[in-house]
Design a protein around this motif. Sequence first.
Motif, PDB file in Angstrom:
ATOM      1  N   LEU A 163     -12.586 -38.540 -47.442  1.00 54.74           N
ATOM      2  CA  LEU A 163     -13.492 -37.860 -46.525  1.00 54.74           C
ATOM      3  C   LEU A 163     -13.153 -38.067 -45.053  1.00 54.74           C
ATOM      4  O   LEU A 163     -13.595 -37.294 -44.199  1.00 54.74           O
ATOM      5  CB  LEU A 163     -14.934 -38.323 -46.773  1.00 54.74           C
ATOM      6  N   THR A 164     -12.385 -39.112 -44.751  1.00 58.28           N
ATOM      7  CA  THR A 164     -12.120 -39.427 -43.340  1.00 58.28           C
ATOM      8  C   THR A 164     -10.623 -39.469 -43.021  1.00 58.28           C
ATOM      9  O   THR A 164     -10.141 -38.705 -42.178  1.00 58.28           O
ATOM     10  CB  THR A 164     -12.766 -40.767 -42.956  1.00 58.28           C
ATOM     11  N   LEU A 165      -9.890 -40.349 -43.667  1.00 56.86           N
ATOM     12  CA  LEU A 165      -8.486 -40.545 -43.316  1.00 56.86           C
ATOM     13  C   LEU A 165      -7.618 -39.340 -43.656  1.00 56.86           C
ATOM     14  O   LEU A 165      -6.766 -38.937 -42.857  1.00 56.86           O
ATOM     15  CB  LEU A 165      -7.940 -41.792 -44.007  1.00 56.86           C
ATOM     16  N   PHE A 166      -7.817 -38.749 -44.825  1.00 57.76           N
ATOM     17  CA  PHE A 166      -6.973 -37.623 -45.215  1.00 57.76           C
ATOM     18  C   PHE A 166      -7.121 -36.415 -44.282  1.00 57.76           C
ATOM     19  O   PHE A 166      -6.116 -35.815 -43.886  1.00 57.76           O
ATOM     20  CB  PHE A 166      -7.257 -37.236 -46.668  1.00 57.76           C
ATOM     21  N   PRO A 167      -8.351 -36.029 -43.900  1.00 55.94           N
ATOM     22  CA  PRO A 167      -8.464 -34.922 -42.930  1.00 55.94           C
ATOM     23  C   PRO A 167      -7.783 -35.238 -41.599  1.00 55.94           C
ATOM     24  O   PRO A 167      -7.146 -34.362 -41.004  1.00 55.94           O
ATOM     25  CB  PRO A 167      -9.982 -34.770 -42.757  1.00 55.94           C
ATOM     26  N   LEU A 168      -7.897 -36.481 -41.125  1.00 59.18           N
ATOM     27  CA  LEU A 168      -7.235 -36.861 -39.879  1.00 59.18           C
ATOM     28  C   LEU A 168      -5.717 -36.797 -40.011  1.00 59.18           C
ATOM     29  O   LEU A 168      -5.023 -36.350 -39.090  1.00 59.18           O
ATOM     30  CB  LEU A 168      -7.663 -38.273 -39.471  1.00 59.18           C
ATOM     31  N   MET A 169      -5.196 -37.244 -41.154  1.00 59.43           N
ATOM     32  CA  MET A 169      -3.754 -37.190 -41.383  1.00 59.43           C
ATOM     33  C   MET A 169      -3.267 -35.744 -41.420  1.00 59.43           C
ATOM     34  O   MET A 169      -2.205 -35.416 -40.873  1.00 59.43           O
ATOM     35  CB  MET A 169      -3.410 -37.914 -42.686  1.00 59.43           C
ATOM     36  N   ALA A 170      -4.047 -34.872 -42.069  1.00 62.00           N
ATOM     37  CA  ALA A 170      -3.665 -33.453 -42.129  1.00 62.00           C
ATOM     38  C   ALA A 170      -3.676 -32.821 -40.737  1.00 62.00           C
ATOM     39  O   ALA A 170      -2.764 -32.073 -40.370  1.00 62.00           O
ATOM     40  CB  ALA A 170      -4.623 -32.711 -43.064  1.00 62.00           C
ATOM     41  N   LEU A 171      -4.711 -33.131 -39.944  1.00 60.98           N
ATOM     42  CA  LEU A 171      -4.790 -32.601 -38.586  1.00 60.98           C
ATOM     43  C   LEU A 171      -3.653 -33.129 -37.719  1.00 60.98           C
ATOM     44  O   LEU A 171      -3.132 -32.412 -36.853  1.00 60.98           O
ATOM     45  CB  LEU A 171      -6.139 -32.964 -37.964  1.00 60.98           C
ATOM     46  N   ASP A 172      -3.262 -34.376 -37.940  1.00 63.20           N
ATOM     47  CA  ASP A 172      -2.160 -34.966 -37.176  1.00 63.20           C
ATOM     48  C   ASP A 172      -0.865 -34.211 -37.440  1.00 63.20           C
ATOM     49  O   ASP A 172      -0.099 -33.925 -36.514  1.00 63.20           O
ATOM     50  CB  ASP A 172      -2.018 -36.441 -37.558  1.00 63.20           C
ATOM     51  N   VAL A 173      -0.617 -33.880 -38.704  1.00 69.26           N
ATOM     52  CA  VAL A 173       0.589 -33.126 -39.060  1.00 69.26           C
ATOM     53  C   VAL A 173       0.556 -31.731 -38.432  1.00 69.26           C
ATOM     54  O   VAL A 173       1.537 -31.259 -37.850  1.00 69.26           O
ATOM     55  CB  VAL A 173       0.732 -33.027 -40.591  1.00 69.26           C
ATOM     56  N   LEU A 174      -0.601 -31.074 -38.514  1.00 72.82           N
ATOM     57  CA  LEU A 174      -0.719 -29.723 -37.964  1.00 72.82           C
ATOM     58  C   LEU A 174      -0.623 -29.722 -36.443  1.00 72.82           C
ATOM     59  O   LEU A 174      -0.100 -28.772 -35.850  1.00 72.82           O
ATOM     60  CB  LEU A 174      -2.058 -29.106 -38.394  1.00 72.82           C
TER      61      LEU A 174
END
Length: 217
Positions: A163-174
């Motif tokens: 709920l927290t780390l994965f969305p941030l990681m995805a946004l970081d890549v994008l």
Amino acid sequence: MTVFSLLRDAWFFYTRHLAVVLSLCLPLIILESLTRQALEHWSTEQTLPIQDLVAGLLFYPLYTAVLIVLMDARGKNQHPSNVWLLSQAFQRWLPLAVLVGFTSSLIILGGALYILPGIWVMVKASMSEYLLVQRGLSPLEALRDSFILTRGRFGLILSCVLLTLFPLMALDVLSVQWTQGDPLLRVLTDAVLGLGQSYTTVLFFRLYMLIVPPVAS
């Protein structure tokens, strides 16, 4: 304790202490972004991942440690100065950098093995930073105790990660794509993502305080 109550409690602390978080963490996050961009400018395509990791190891342990020390102090009803908090963070920088570098390598290696082992390592190591900073354990001791303390709580911790780390990681890549060629936008984006990362530090500290037995006085 449910995932949503953890998210609520972490948000309450984060927003209540946002001014302190901004004054302590935001300058370090901005310096991390500027350092990463400078290293990227002088890096080749082959050395870029290493340079990116170096930038993270320079600054992430500092703003993570200072936030953990802040939360620990506020939990004891203490209100130390920013100078004291930063001094405590600098004292913990090297062992925390060693821990972060080691766990990041394990997660990357696990991610290369069809992702699931990397997620498992991420969950099992989730308490290690707090054990190192608050309890003064060595990197290996903190990692070992984290693996022990997370037994039987895998689902709860995984839910917090998803709920927290994965969305941030995805946004970081994008963000690498949409900020390409715009250094200022890159700094602003990194600042927002870094503050989001700080919220996850608060969230997992809340979970840590619930599952780690108090130190005997």
